[in-house]
Design a protein around this motif. Structure first.
Motif, PDB file in Angstrom:
ATOM      1  N   GLY A  97      71.813  30.755   0.165  1.00 51.34           N
ATOM      2  CA  GLY A  97      71.747  29.479   0.866  1.00 51.34           C
ATOM      3  C   GLY A  97      71.055  28.403   0.053  1.00 51.34           C
ATOM      4  N   SER A  98      70.261  28.794  -0.919  1.00 52.22           N
ATOM      5  CA  SER A  98      69.535  27.845  -1.764  1.00 52.22           C
ATOM      6  C   SER A  98      69.982  27.994  -3.218  1.00 52.22           C
ATOM      7  CB  SER A  98      68.020  28.083  -1.656  1.00 52.22           C
ATOM      8  OG  SER A  98      67.694  29.440  -1.942  1.00 52.22           O
ATOM      9  N   VAL A  99      71.285  28.181  -3.407  1.00 60.12           N
ATOM     10  CA  VAL A  99      71.789  28.544  -4.733  1.00 60.12           C
ATOM     11  C   VAL A  99      71.463  27.496  -5.795  1.00 60.12           C
ATOM     12  CG1 VAL A  99      74.103  27.596  -4.302  1.00 60.12           C
ATOM     13  CG2 VAL A  99      73.792  29.378  -6.028  1.00 60.12           C
ATOM     14  N   ASN A 100      71.579  26.213  -5.468  1.00 57.06           N
ATOM     15  CA  ASN A 100      71.342  25.190  -6.491  1.00 57.06           C
ATOM     16  C   ASN A 100      69.879  25.179  -6.935  1.00 57.06           C
ATOM     17  OD1 ASN A 100      73.653  24.072  -4.582  1.00 57.06           O
ATOM     18  ND2 ASN A 100      74.005  23.265  -6.622  1.00 57.06           N
ATOM     19  N   LYS A 101      68.965  25.266  -5.975  1.00 59.25           N
ATOM     20  CA  LYS A 101      67.546  25.298  -6.311  1.00 59.25           C
ATOM     21  C   LYS A 101      67.204  26.578  -7.074  1.00 59.25           C
ATOM     22  CE  LYS A 101      64.496  26.193  -3.123  1.00 59.25           C
ATOM     23  NZ  LYS A 101      63.624  26.049  -1.927  1.00 59.25           N
ATOM     24  N   ASP A 102      67.746  27.700  -6.601  1.00 59.77           N
ATOM     25  CA  ASP A 102      67.479  28.972  -7.275  1.00 59.77           C
ATOM     26  C   ASP A 102      67.998  28.942  -8.708  1.00 59.77           C
ATOM     27  OD1 ASP A 102      66.519  29.739  -4.817  1.00 59.77           O
ATOM     28  OD2 ASP A 102      68.188  31.082  -4.349  1.00 59.77           O
ATOM     29  N   MET A 103      69.181  28.353  -8.887  1.00 61.77           N
ATOM     30  CA  MET A 103      69.774  28.292 -10.218  1.00 61.77           C
ATOM     31  C   MET A 103      68.933  27.439 -11.156  1.00 61.77           C
ATOM     32  SD  MET A 103      72.629  29.712 -11.442  1.00 61.77           S
ATOM     33  CE  MET A 103      73.898  29.681 -10.172  1.00 61.77           C
ATOM     34  N   ALA A 104      68.437  26.320 -10.651  1.00 62.83           N
ATOM     35  CA  ALA A 104      67.618  25.441 -11.485  1.00 62.83           C
ATOM     36  C   ALA A 104      66.374  26.159 -11.986  1.00 62.83           C
ATOM     37  CB  ALA A 104      67.233  24.183 -10.701  1.00 62.83           C
ATOM     38  N   VAL A 105      65.712  26.890 -11.098  1.00 70.13           N
ATOM     39  CA  VAL A 105      64.492  27.607 -11.469  1.00 70.13           C
ATOM     40  C   VAL A 105      64.802  28.710 -12.476  1.00 70.13           C
ATOM     41  CG1 VAL A 105      62.630  29.072 -10.597  1.00 70.13           C
ATOM     42  CG2 VAL A 105      63.357  27.070  -9.280  1.00 70.13           C
ATOM     43  N   ALA A 106      65.871  29.466 -12.209  1.00 73.07           N
ATOM     44  CA  ALA A 106      66.206  30.589 -13.088  1.00 73.07           C
ATOM     45  C   ALA A 106      66.621  30.109 -14.480  1.00 73.07           C
ATOM     46  CB  ALA A 106      67.323  31.417 -12.459  1.00 73.07           C
ATOM     47  N   LEU A 107      67.487  29.102 -14.541  1.00 73.99           N
ATOM     48  CA  LEU A 107      67.961  28.631 -15.840  1.00 73.99           C
ATOM     49  C   LEU A 107      66.836  27.997 -16.646  1.00 73.99           C
ATOM     50  CD1 LEU A 107      71.481  27.124 -15.015  1.00 73.99           C
ATOM     51  CD2 LEU A 107      70.926  29.372 -15.951  1.00 73.99           C
ATOM     52  N   ALA A 108      65.912  27.335 -15.970  1.00 71.84           N
ATOM     53  CA  ALA A 108      64.779  26.746 -16.681  1.00 71.84           C
ATOM     54  C   ALA A 108      63.959  27.811 -17.400  1.00 71.84           C
ATOM     55  CB  ALA A 108      63.894  25.967 -15.706  1.00 71.84           C
ATOM     56  N   ALA A 109      63.992  29.044 -16.865  1.00 74.03           N
ATOM     57  CA  ALA A 109      63.260  30.158 -17.477  1.00 74.03           C
ATOM     58  C   ALA A 109      64.156  31.031 -18.344  1.00 74.03           C
ATOM     59  CB  ALA A 109      62.628  31.011 -16.368  1.00 74.03           C
ATOM     60  N   ASN A 110      65.360  30.528 -18.669  1.00 67.45           N
ATOM     61  CA  ASN A 110      66.337  31.278 -19.468  1.00 67.45           C
ATOM     62  C   ASN A 110      66.723  32.592 -18.800  1.00 67.45           C
ATOM     63  OD1 ASN A 110      66.483  29.338 -21.568  1.00 67.45           O
ATOM     64  ND2 ASN A 110      64.590  30.157 -22.456  1.00 67.45           N
ATOM     65  N   GLU A 111      66.817  32.547 -17.477  1.00 67.29           N
ATOM     66  CA  GLU A 111      67.218  33.714 -16.704  1.00 67.29           C
ATOM     67  C   GLU A 111      68.404  33.320 -15.826  1.00 67.29           C
ATOM     68  OE1 GLU A 111      63.541  34.745 -14.792  1.00 67.29           O
ATOM     69  OE2 GLU A 111      62.786  35.807 -16.556  1.00 67.29           O
ATOM     70  N   GLY A 112      68.616  34.078 -14.752  1.00 65.32           N
ATOM     71  CA  GLY A 112      69.707  33.751 -13.849  1.00 65.32           C
ATOM     72  C   GLY A 112      70.922  34.631 -14.047  1.00 65.32           C
ATOM     73  N   PRO A 113      71.989  34.374 -13.309  1.00 67.37           N
ATOM     74  CA  PRO A 113      73.177  35.224 -13.332  1.00 67.37           C
ATOM     75  C   PRO A 113      74.035  34.984 -14.573  1.00 67.37           C
ATOM     76  CG  PRO A 113      73.583  33.328 -11.960  1.00 67.37           C
ATOM     77  CD  PRO A 113      72.138  33.235 -12.379  1.00 67.37           C
ATOM     78  N   ASP A 114      74.974  35.890 -14.797  1.00 69.73           N
ATOM     79  CA  ASP A 114      75.907  35.719 -15.910  1.00 69.73           C
ATOM     80  C   ASP A 114      76.869  34.568 -15.644  1.00 69.73           C
ATOM     81  OD1 ASP A 114      75.395  38.265 -17.656  1.00 69.73           O
ATOM     82  OD2 ASP A 114      75.529  39.016 -15.599  1.00 69.73           O
ATOM     83  N   ILE A 115      77.407  34.537 -14.420  1.00 67.75           N
ATOM     84  CA  ILE A 115      78.325  33.482 -14.013  1.00 67.75           C
ATOM     85  C   ILE A 115      77.533  32.460 -13.207  1.00 67.75           C
ATOM     86  CG2 ILE A 115      80.412  32.878 -12.736  1.00 67.75           C
ATOM     87  CD1 ILE A 115      81.017  34.599 -15.097  1.00 67.75           C
ATOM     88  N   VAL A 116      77.517  31.224 -13.673  1.00 60.52           N
ATOM     89  CA  VAL A 116      76.702  30.159 -13.098  1.00 60.52           C
ATOM     90  C   VAL A 116      77.569  29.269 -12.210  1.00 60.52           C
ATOM     91  CG1 VAL A 116      75.343  28.104 -13.627  1.00 60.52           C
ATOM     92  CG2 VAL A 116      75.100  30.157 -15.031  1.00 60.52           C
TER      93      VAL A 116
END
Length: 471
Positions: A97-116
């Motif tokens: 439900g908070s995918v955009n916010k979660d993605m921003a935090v994860a990518l900023a840390a060079n993490e996150g899912p394979d498919i963005v």
């Protein structure tokens, strides 16, 4: 510079979160997690692998919190087929439900899912500047994506000629109409502005709504009307000049378009209960014959599934909105329902590219549209090859409408959706168009604010590539 870019990513999430509900139809989506967060799939919250199944290599994709039926459809039509074709891998989707916010935090840390996942080209710009998306140009050449995706949408996913994302659906504004309401009242599908306003006047005299939609609980719905009026009334060429910095937003043509939107709102043409309805209520009213039209994105038809049944299965159609003034052609205002990219930190870029390639086919678009029509109109140059007559109901209407739109767009007839082409802070000024309707400030005040903000975002490189009309 990198720190500043990362901060820009975090700031952009306010707009991103706003666009999220629009993805599923303004409140139509629901998360399977009790707290509205991620569905658990054997991955840590940061997207790192925590386990595999049967020795398979796990891949992750984060997506917005679509409902259970939509999730099941995507799983059957795409995810299961991909996994079957790649037995050494297991791709799972986390619906957040908070995918955009979660993605921003994860990518900023060079993490996150394979498919963005991201909501629009304008929101992707900060990520691309910060090196968070993998360059897909080599895969594009390998798989022929540039020839398969209609030109304007392909170009919108590039930066300095390099491809960084794939548009997963065409967000095109027009008119969804109830064919039964029109026929029962002796009205034709309008092709001119005069015909359209005549039908709305008569509808309101009969106690119907002239058109129906709503922004209750979701003010960002305003961008649909902002997009419609600046493109269909001011004209795409005027919008293009503004987006490229050739002229200011506060021009006579833009001013007239915003003022016209206010006049339409006050007349009731934009739904007299606009502030009280969401898309759910709008779908109910349109579906049950309480209005002839819905003005907005074609993806709205996914909300009509409960009404397009039995003898009403063919009630709904879609067409281009009429030209708003002389010198402007009827225009398909376009954007992306969402983007998919590959995380620059992924160790499995090649197989992720194969996943994206599987999505870029007529088989996928027609297959998913049977049970989830409206959202996955991947803008392919080959959609006109799909025989829509073999389908019925919303699937037929959607495939016919998206094919017609893609043909016109590929020929150069298109406008510019606010959320796809206007950068985040300037976007908020266009969402505030309702302040003009309510008399809180003038159209000129609104456009002056947009100009002040846009100047800074343009100079910071936050405006995505803006494709020019025509071939």
């Amino acid at each position: 510079m990198m720190k500043k870019q990362i901060l820009s990513i975090m700031a952009a999430t306010a707009m991103a979160a706003g666009l999220l509900a629009g993805c599923g139809g303004s409140g139509n989506a629901s998360s399977t997690a009790a707290d509205g967060g991620a569905v658990q799939t054997g991955k840590a919250a940061d997207g790192k692998d925590t386990q595999g199944t049967g020795g398979k290599i796990p891949l992750t994709m984060w997506f917005w919190s679509s409902n259970e039926e939509q999730q099941a459809t995507l799983q059957r039509v795409l995810i299961d087929k991909f996994n079957a074709a790649h037995p050494e891998y297991e791709l799972t989707v986390e619906y957040r439900g908070s995918v955009n916010k979660d993605m921003a935090v994860a990518l900023a840390a060079n993490e996150g899912p394979d498919i963005v996942y991201e909501s629009s080209p304008s929101l992707a710009m900060s990520y691309i500047q910060a090196g968070k998306y993998a360059d897909l140009s080599g895969y594009s050449e390998q798989y022929g994506w540039k020839d398969r995706i209609i030109g304007p949408m392909y170009d919108s996913s590039t930066v300095e000629g390099r491809l960084y994302s794939i548009p997963m659906g065409l967000n095109v504004i027009g008119m969804v109409y109830n064919r039964r309401v029109l026929e029962d009242n002796g009205w034709s599908v309008p092709s001119t502005l005069e015909e359209l306003t005549s039908v709305m006047d008569q509808a309101m005299e009969k106690g119907l709504y002239g058109s129906v939609t709503g922004a209750a609980g979701w003010r960002e719905t305003n961008e649909d009307y902002a997009s419609l009026f600046i493109n269909s009334f001011a004209g795409p060429s005027e919008v293009y000049k503004c987006l490229t910095g050739e002229q200011k937003w506060n021009t006579p043509a833009m001013l007239s378009a915003i003022e016209t939107s206010s006049q339409w709102y006050k007349k009731g043409y934009l739904c007299s209960d606009y502030t009280n309805f969401g898309w759910g209520e709008a779908a109910s009213i349109l579906g049950e014959g309480g209005a002839p039209f819905f003005f907005g994105p074609l993806k709205f038809v996914q909300n009509l599934s409960a009404y397009a049944v039995d003898e009403h299965k063919d009630d709904f159609g879609f067409t281009v909105f009429p030209a708003g003034r002389e010198g402007v052609d009827p225009t398909y205002t376009i954007g992306a329902t969402g983007l998919l990219a590959i995380n620059a930190s992924s160790e499995h870029k090649d197989v992720c590219a194969e996943f994206l390639d599987m999505m870029l086919t007529n088989d996928f678009v027609s297959g998913i549209s049977v049970d989830w029509p409206g959202y996955w109109g991947v803008p392919l140059t080959t959609l006109n090859e799909i025989d829509a007559s073999q389908y019925e109901g919303l699937t037929k209407s959607f495939l016919s409408g998206i094919s017609e739109a893609c043909k016109a767009i590929d020929e150069g007839n298109f406008g510019y959706y606010c959320s796809s082409y206007i950068p985040p802070q300037t976007f908020e000024e266009f969402v505030a168009i309702d302040g003009v309707w309510f008399g809180e400030y003038s159209a000129s005040d609104m456009l002056d604010k947009a100009d002040a903000v846009f100047e800074g975002e343009l100079s910071s490189g936050l405006v995505p590539p803006v494709p020019a009309q025509g071939k």
